[in-house]
Design a protein around this motif. Structure first.
Motif, PDB file in Angstrom:
ATOM      1  N   LEU A 576       0.826  -1.208   0.000  1.00  0.00           N
ATOM      2  CA  LEU A 576       0.000   0.000   0.000  1.00  0.00           C
ATOM      3  C   LEU A 576       0.858   1.254   0.000  1.00  0.00           C
ATOM      4  CD1 LEU A 576      -2.792  -1.059   2.548  1.00  0.00           C
ATOM      5  CD2 LEU A 576      -3.094  -0.638   0.098  1.00  0.00           C
ATOM      6  N   ARG A 577       1.935   1.229   0.753  1.00  0.00           N
ATOM      7  CA  ARG A 577       2.824   2.387   0.796  1.00  0.00           C
ATOM      8  C   ARG A 577       3.511   2.599  -0.557  1.00  0.00           C
ATOM      9  NH1 ARG A 577       5.406   1.283   6.803  1.00  0.00           N
ATOM     10  NH2 ARG A 577       3.822   2.471   7.984  1.00  0.00           N
ATOM     11  N   ALA A 578       3.931   1.483  -1.172  1.00  0.00           N
ATOM     12  CA  ALA A 578       4.587   1.592  -2.476  1.00  0.00           C
ATOM     13  C   ALA A 578       3.634   2.148  -3.522  1.00  0.00           C
ATOM     14  CB  ALA A 578       5.096   0.213  -2.913  1.00  0.00           C
ATOM     15  N   GLU A 579       2.361   1.831  -3.368  1.00  0.00           N
ATOM     16  CA  GLU A 579       1.361   2.336  -4.320  1.00  0.00           C
ATOM     17  C   GLU A 579       0.840   3.706  -3.922  1.00  0.00           C
ATOM     18  OE1 GLU A 579      -1.575  -0.691  -4.194  1.00  0.00           O
ATOM     19  OE2 GLU A 579      -0.452  -2.115  -5.443  1.00  0.00           O
ATOM     20  N   LYS A 580       1.432   4.268  -2.834  1.00  0.00           N
ATOM     21  CA  LYS A 580       1.025   5.581  -2.326  1.00  0.00           C
ATOM     22  C   LYS A 580      -0.480   5.633  -2.083  1.00  0.00           C
ATOM     23  CE  LYS A 580       4.900   7.982  -4.505  1.00  0.00           C
ATOM     24  NZ  LYS A 580       5.313   9.068  -5.398  1.00  0.00           N
ATOM     25  N   ALA A 581      -0.931   4.577  -1.387  1.00  0.00           N
ATOM     26  CA  ALA A 581      -2.365   4.486  -1.072  1.00  0.00           C
ATOM     27  C   ALA A 581      -2.743   5.527  -0.030  1.00  0.00           C
ATOM     28  CB  ALA A 581      -2.681   3.088  -0.557  1.00  0.00           C
ATOM     29  N   ASP A 582      -4.053   5.691   0.125  1.00  0.00           N
ATOM     30  CA  ASP A 582      -4.567   6.648   1.108  1.00  0.00           C
ATOM     31  C   ASP A 582      -4.093   6.241   2.510  1.00  0.00           C
ATOM     32  OD1 ASP A 582      -6.730   8.903   1.466  1.00  0.00           O
ATOM     33  OD2 ASP A 582      -7.093   7.426   3.060  1.00  0.00           O
ATOM     34  N   SER A 583      -3.779   7.221   3.353  1.00  0.00           N
ATOM     35  CA  SER A 583      -3.248   6.929   4.696  1.00  0.00           C
ATOM     36  C   SER A 583      -4.252   6.158   5.549  1.00  0.00           C
ATOM     37  CB  SER A 583      -2.853   8.233   5.401  1.00  0.00           C
ATOM     38  OG  SER A 583      -3.978   9.096   5.512  1.00  0.00           O
ATOM     39  N   ASP A 584      -5.555   6.402   5.341  1.00  0.00           N
ATOM     40  CA  ASP A 584      -6.568   5.666   6.101  1.00  0.00           C
ATOM     41  C   ASP A 584      -6.517   4.173   5.792  1.00  0.00           C
ATOM     42  OD1 ASP A 584      -7.413   7.962   7.302  1.00  0.00           O
ATOM     43  OD2 ASP A 584      -9.133   8.285   5.970  1.00  0.00           O
ATOM     44  N   ASP A 585      -6.273   3.835   4.522  1.00  0.00           N
ATOM     45  CA  ASP A 585      -6.172   2.428   4.140  1.00  0.00           C
ATOM     46  C   ASP A 585      -4.949   1.769   4.779  1.00  0.00           C
ATOM     47  OD1 ASP A 585      -8.439   2.673   2.614  1.00  0.00           O
ATOM     48  OD2 ASP A 585      -7.344   3.113   0.754  1.00  0.00           O
ATOM     49  N   ILE A 586      -3.856   2.530   4.837  1.00  0.00           N
ATOM     50  CA  ILE A 586      -2.635   1.995   5.455  1.00  0.00           C
ATOM     51  C   ILE A 586      -2.850   1.769   6.953  1.00  0.00           C
ATOM     52  CG2 ILE A 586      -0.220   2.502   5.995  1.00  0.00           C
ATOM     53  CD1 ILE A 586      -0.098   4.064   3.352  1.00  0.00           C
ATOM     54  N   ILE A 587      -3.515   2.719   7.607  1.00  0.00           N
ATOM     55  CA  ILE A 587      -3.781   2.589   9.050  1.00  0.00           C
ATOM     56  C   ILE A 587      -4.716   1.407   9.304  1.00  0.00           C
ATOM     57  CG2 ILE A 587      -4.925   3.691  11.012  1.00  0.00           C
ATOM     58  CD1 ILE A 587      -3.876   6.381   9.894  1.00  0.00           C
ATOM     59  N   ASP A 588      -5.737   1.239   8.446  1.00  0.00           N
ATOM     60  CA  ASP A 588      -6.640   0.100   8.597  1.00  0.00           C
ATOM     61  C   ASP A 588      -5.887  -1.223   8.459  1.00  0.00           C
ATOM     62  OD1 ASP A 588      -8.796   1.730   9.022  1.00  0.00           O
ATOM     63  OD2 ASP A 588      -9.507   1.679   6.941  1.00  0.00           O
TER      64      ASP A 588
END
Length: 740
Positions: A576-588
């Motif tokens: 998710l981080r590599a794809e620069k996903a939304d921070s909420d998705d990373i926290i979830d």
């Protein structure tokens, strides 16, 4: 009164008429009957009953010659008499037999049977000196073994004495000085006790009686001296149980650590109903009803009212019931103290160790019965709520049938050292006894994963075990969560090794599964023994070795799955981080729980041993109709699914399971647990169960057939309907036409 006398006269005339009829139609006695009667003494009568029962202990059968059950019992009774009269060719007088055996014919001696309150035939009773009724046989299976068991249990109960001389039995029956310590309690005093104002713990029995029926003058009356006992014969054995419990707990009474009282509910119905004892206040009580028992603790030990919730009627004999009540009282008194103790003292009391005997060693027989749950506090972070939690746990722990104790300690460093020493000893030495396994070694990361927790921490130690479960907690609020801690206790309450008997079968094989506590993957390892010293120690080592090795393997499997889930979780976060996903998705994704726990009962193993001679009785009681007990002998092993009705007595290669090869059993456990190896069914499906089952299957097949047929019919109609519309550019099978 004249009317009552007339009714009684008619009843006696009818009884005489019925007896005459019975005598007229009774079969003439055969030579075999005469021979059996000649082998036992003539029945006692009202003229000699009290004289013969003047001293010693006596087993008496009250019978009617016209009772079919009595006739069926008589050959067994003769065998029972002769077994106890001539053992090893010695007469009972020379042998010093501990009880005498008699009969009473209730047709010939109706007045005596009426005096003794005989309500059915045959009735077998146990009497003490002075014709004092001490117990009645309740087991409906009456053969030589069960009658001997009844008599010997009564002898143990009434003769055993730790501090009396040989005349202890007669002292007990008289028993006035000791029994006077049991006092009737009045309502005002009881209210103060309920509020915790008593300075000494009080064991109080609540009776379905009035103060005129039961008081300090009548409590010790014999069966025939107190009408209430004769009206409700179930209460007389309980009175004996209460007296014997006083005797067993005499040390606590003498040291002012316990007091006995009783309370009459019918004279004080409001308070008994408020306590939940409404059945004790009814105008007509059930003949099976028993008094209720409560242990009231002083405020200094929490002020709790601890209820004895075990069912005394379920115990097979008086001896077992007395042991249960007295041990329950002792255990609850210990659990109520909750003083800060040195961990070494707790460990010594329980018998938990960091080292166990290896194969072939013979020593004292290990007591596996004790289990302790210990709250380990950090003195710098302890708060009063921690003690409040332990106080709330006293009642649910008292309700457990296992020998479970509650302690607390601030000796946290000793606890950590103990846990690590146990794991190292188990992983590096014990489970390699005679069999080296390079893959199974102490793993620091796995140990920390299993024992990592906040303070206060809760651990479980068991006698004869190198494995101590730890309540896993990452926040202090979890260890203070009453429901979670109680679940941990219930999951780990069973001793490491158990004795499977008729009495313990419901504990080892619960009739229903509680999915908040149990797992459908639990197994019971049954090992057969003849209790010969060398053989029993081999059985003991086998059970202990298999338990510890498989427990370590099971924890290793959980550790690997936890690591795998965590690795997948972090891989997902990295992606998710590599794809620069939304921070909420990373926290979830980071919050996603890894819910595998070391304290669940997944694949938990319960080793038990069974007397080889008792296996048929166990199999019959469990209704394992497809398990043939005659196939097994001493040293054989049977692995049983605790809840799913399967068993394994061979490995996957067809070799019989025995104690000679523990690695064979461990390997089978792995295949059953992780590769889902199917076992054999324990029970036949009964005809009554087959009919609804087969009916359901037939209905299901018909419904599936009908549904498929309807679908095919509709599809055929639809296709026929759409034929010829293809020229309009419509797919006849996938689309609808605008001309429909």
């Amino acid at each position: 009164m004249p009317l009552m006398n007339d009714i009684l006269l008619v009843c006696w005339l009818l009884l005489g008429f019925n007896v005459g009829i019975s005598q007229a139609v009774a079969k003439p006695s055969t030579d075999d009957d005469d021979d059996l009667h000649s082998r036992v003494p003539p029945p006692l009568t009202s003229s000699d009953f009290d004289k013969v029962l003047q001293e010693g202990f006596h087993v008496v059968e009250f019978f009617s010659p016209y009772c079919p059950h009595c006739t069926q019992l008589f050959p067994n009774w003769v065998e029972f008499y002769e077994y106890n009269q001539n053992i090893d060719g010695k007469d009972s007088k020379d042998k010093g037999n501990s009880f005498q055996i008699h009969q009473v014919d209730c047709v010939a001696s109706g007045d005596l049977c009426e005096r003794e309150g005989i309500q059915y035939y045959p009735m077998i009773r146990f009497y003490g000196a002075g014709s004092k009724l001490l117990g009645s046989m309740t087991n409906t299976q009456r053969d030589v073994d069960t009658m001997n068991e009844f008599a010997n249990d009564q002898i143990i109960v009434w003769s055993e004495s730790e501090d009396d001389d040989d005349s202890g039995a007669s002292k007990l029956i008289a028993g006035i000085p000791l029994y006077n310590q049991n006092k009737m309690i009045k309502i005002n005093e009881l209210l103060k006790i309920i509020e915790g104002e008593n300075k000494v713990p009080k064991l109080i029995s609540f009776w379905p009686t009035t103060e005129s029926e039961l008081n300090d003058q009548t409590f010790q009356n014999d069966y025939n001296q107190n009408k209430f006992f004769s009206y409700y014969p179930n209460l007389h054995p309980f009175r004996n149980l209460w007296n014997l419990s006083m005797r067993k707990l005499k040390k606590f009474v003498d040291e002012d650590k316990l007091e006995f009282n009783y309370f009459n509910c019918k004279s004080n119905p409001e308070i008994c109903e408020a306590l939940g004892f409404k059945s004790l206040t009814a105008s007509r009580i059930d003949s099976n009803l028993l008094p209720q028992v409560v242990l009231y603790l002083p405020k200094t030990t929490g002020g709790n009212a601890i209820f004895y919730n075990l069912k005394i009627n379920d115990f097979r004999n008086l001896n077992t019931a007395v042991k249960s009540l007295t041990h329950w009282t002792q255990r609850t008194l210990i659990n109520s103290e909750l003083e800060d103790m040195k961990f070494q003292d707790i460990q010594n009391f329980i018998g938990s160790s960091t080292k166990l005997n290896g194969k072939g060693s013979i020593s004292d027989i290990t007591d596996y019965s004790k289990v302790a749950f210990i709250q380990v506090n950090d003195p710098e972070s302890a708060v009063p709520e921690d003690d409040a939690l332990l106080s709330r746990l006293i009642q649910p722990v008292a309700d457990l049938t296992s020998d479970v104790y509650l302690f607390k300690t601030t000796d946290k460093d000793a606890v950590r050292k103990f846990l690590k020493n146990q794991e190292e000893q188990m992983a590096n030495k014990y489970i390699h006894s005679g069999i080296e396994d390079a893959e199974l070694k102490f793993d620091e990361k796995m140990f920390l994963s299993r024992t990592h927790t906040t303070f206060p921490m809760m651990i479980c130690i068991k006698s004869g075990s190198l494995y101590s479960p730890v309540f896993t907690s990452f926040m202090s609020k979890h260890i203070r969560d009453y429901n979670k801690v109680l679940t941990f206790i219930k999951r780990n309450q069973m001793p490491t090794i158990n004795h499977l008997t008729i009495n313990s079968k419901s504990q080892i094989f619960p009739p229903t599964i509680d999915e908040t506590i149990n797992s459908k993957t639990e197994k019971v390892l049954i090992t057969l023994t003849d209790f010969q010293p060398k053989q029993y120690f081999d059985v003991e080592f086998f059970m202990s070795y298999v338990f510890h090795k498989f427990t370590f393997i099971n924890n290793k499997d959980k550790f690997n799955r936890i690591n795998e889930k965590r690795s997948n979780k972090y891989d997902k976060v990295g992606k998710l981080r590599a794809e620069k996903a939304d921070s909420d998705d990373i926290i979830d994704a980071l919050r996603e729980k890894v819910d595998i726990s070391y304290t669940t009962t997944d694949n938990q193993l319960y080793p038990v041993y069974v007397d080889t001679k008792k296996l048929p009785e166990i199999v019959s009681a469990m209704k394992w109709s497809k398990l043939d007990p005659s196939r097994y002998t001493t040293g054989d092993v049977i692995l049983v699914d605790r809840f799913n009705g399967q068993y394994w007595d061979e490995d996957d290669s067809g070799h019989k399971l025995t104690i000679e090869d523990p690695s064979q059993t461990v390997s089978l456990l792995e295949k059953v647990s992780y590769k889902k190896l199917k076992g054999k069914s324990l029970k036949h499906i009964s005809l009554f169960a087959k009919i609804p089952l087969y009916s359901f299957i037939a209905i299901l097949i018909f419904m599936i057939y009908r549904a498929v047929r309807m679908y095919l019919l509709k599809r055929t109609v639809y296709i026929e309907k759409m034929k010829g519309l293809g020229i309009l550019g419509v797919c006849p099978e996938l689309e609808e036409s605008k001309f429909d």
